[in-house]
Write a protein that holds these residues in place. Sequence first.
Motif, short mmCIF file in Angstrom:
data_model
loop_
_atom_site.label_atom_id
_atom_site.label_comp_id
_atom_site.label_asym_id
_atom_site.label_seq_id
_atom_site.Cartn_x
_atom_site.Cartn_y
_atom_site.Cartn_z
N GLU A 40 0.86 -1.26 -0.08
CA GLU A 40 -0.01 -0.03 -0.01
C GLU A 40 0.91 1.30 -0.01
O GLU A 40 0.76 2.12 -0.45
CB GLU A 40 -0.83 -0.02 1.18
N LEU A 44 1.29 3.98 -3.22
CA LEU A 44 0.87 5.27 -3.06
C LEU A 44 2.05 6.26 -3.29
O LEU A 44 2.14 7.27 -3.70
CB LEU A 44 0.13 5.72 -1.37
N LYS A 48 1.24 8.08 -6.56
CA LYS A 48 0.48 9.43 -6.09
C LYS A 48 1.56 10.31 -5.77
O LYS A 48 1.61 11.45 -6.58
CB LYS A 48 -0.36 9.17 -4.94
N HIS A 49 2.46 9.98 -4.91
CA HIS A 49 3.49 11.16 -4.53
C HIS A 49 4.29 11.46 -5.46
O HIS A 49 4.75 12.72 -6.11
CB HIS A 49 4.21 10.82 -3.16
N GLN A 82 8.81 25.93 -6.85
CA GLN A 82 7.83 24.80 -7.57
C GLN A 82 9.05 23.77 -8.13
O GLN A 82 8.82 22.62 -8.09
CB GLN A 82 6.99 25.01 -8.37
N PHE A 85 11.38 22.07 -5.30
CA PHE A 85 10.38 21.14 -4.58
C PHE A 85 10.00 19.91 -5.52
O PHE A 85 10.35 18.53 -5.06
CB PHE A 85 9.22 21.79 -4.11
N SER A 139 9.73 17.13 7.65
CA SER A 139 10.01 16.32 6.42
C SER A 139 11.32 16.37 5.77
O SER A 139 11.84 17.69 5.73
CB SER A 139 8.99 16.71 5.31
N ASN A 160 12.63 18.73 3.32
CA ASN A 160 11.53 18.66 2.31
C ASN A 160 11.95 17.79 1.27
O ASN A 160 12.41 16.84 1.28
CB ASN A 160 11.07 20.09 1.95
N TRP A 179 9.97 11.69 5.29
CA TRP A 179 8.63 12.00 5.16
C TRP A 179 7.62 11.11 5.67
O TRP A 179 7.67 9.82 5.56
CB TRP A 179 8.27 12.30 3.76
N GLU A 180 6.70 11.52 6.60
CA GLU A 180 5.65 10.71 6.92
C GLU A 180 5.00 9.67 5.95
O GLU A 180 4.81 8.57 6.38
CB GLU A 180 4.74 11.35 8.11
N HIS A 181 4.76 10.20 4.79
CA HIS A 181 4.05 9.16 3.79
C HIS A 181 4.89 8.10 3.58
O HIS A 181 4.50 7.04 3.01
CB HIS A 181 3.68 10.07 2.56
N TYR A 184 4.09 6.06 7.58
CA TYR A 184 3.07 6.11 8.56
C TYR A 184 1.94 5.13 8.45
O TYR A 184 1.69 4.70 9.60
CB TYR A 184 2.52 7.67 8.37
N LEU A 185 1.61 4.75 7.15
CA LEU A 185 0.51 3.81 7.14
C LEU A 185 0.81 2.41 8.05
O LEU A 185 0.02 1.83 8.40
CB LEU A 185 -0.04 3.41 5.72
#
Lengths: 216, 175
Positions: A40, A44, A48-49, A82, A85, A139, A160, A179-181, A184-185
């Motif tokens: 999972e 993600l 996603k990220h 932008q 990052f 992060s 970051n 980064w928590e993503h 974390y899950l």
Amino acid sequence: MFRTLSQRVWPSRTVLVREKHTLPDLPYDYNALEPVISAEIMQLHHQKHHQTYVTSLNQAEEKFLEAKEKNDLKTMIALTSQLRFNGGGHINHSILWQNFSPKGGEPEGDLLKAIEANFGSFDTLKNGLSSSAVSLQGSGWTWLGYNKSTNSLAIATCSNQDPLEPTTGLVPLLGIDVWEHAYYLQYKSVRADYVKNVFKIINWKDVATRLATARQ
Amino acid sequence: MQLHHQKHHQTYVTSLNQAEEKFLEAKEKNDLKTMIALTSQLRFNGGGHINHSILWQNYSPKGGEPEGDLLKAIEANFGSFDTLKNGLSSSAVSLQGSGWTWLGYNKSTNSLAIATCSNQDPLEPTTGLVPLLGIDVWEHAYYLQYKNVRADYVKNVFKIINWKDVATRLATARQ
């Protein structure tokens, strides 16, 4: 009298051909790193990220080039955040997927020699990377990096998505995404468990290749 | 909520107490290097404690909308409550990394402002603005439920804001 058709040679206008960045494929399935990192999270994190960094980077680059064509310096500057990052996010995650391997392993050969020369032992390196990663505020990433000027290895952190080399000059060899993503899950607030486990899935051959390339 | 309160906020509190103790020990020895080395821990954990203490009060199951003097101030500074919400939302969604978006009060100009802080940097010590309402966009604040879709979390969080608390903070700041 006949007119000579003079060939006027215009200075060639540089056409800015922009290749779009694309999301690199993972070298393994989403579930390949289990139980260390869940399918999972991997899905993600990748779809996603990382994809969002790629999409946003392409958009930022397009706007930057449009602004440049109008010589709109204020907009160009406004876009640098932008670019940094999302560009950093794309660079960092592209390294990360290669830094992982379901098999894991340990450093060998020249990489191990360099580790021992700079840190004393592989264990000391692991401890150094771990405490850096666990204590990072907010992060960011903890990196094992290579200093070309001194031919040495170093542990460094970036906030970051600041990419290691443009930010510090160190060549990135191995990154720990805190980064928590990234955890974390599965690990919730216990970043230390994630960091401890992530050493089981490091692709040290990839780390070694990056060092060898940097030393060329 | 349970992880956020019992793990994250508790850790800020515990670590803050430890950092303060070490700081005072270092001060007693006039060990300035150590005192300075500890400021990062003081700021991070102190800020985390301040910020989350405000956050819990900023929430209410009932939700609601701003009224009275608070609503007047919002309308004077932003035009409308909707404009404020849009401003807070876009700020929160675009914040890079970990941090907070705040509705703050500027005492010098008697005005409201939207501001962001990185990590756990507390609003008032960092910017001088008095914190009225905070939106926590650290991933731990929403990821288990909203995953990467921070925008949905920010949109929904407006349903549980305790505007009476926000109004009280403004009134207190104006005294």
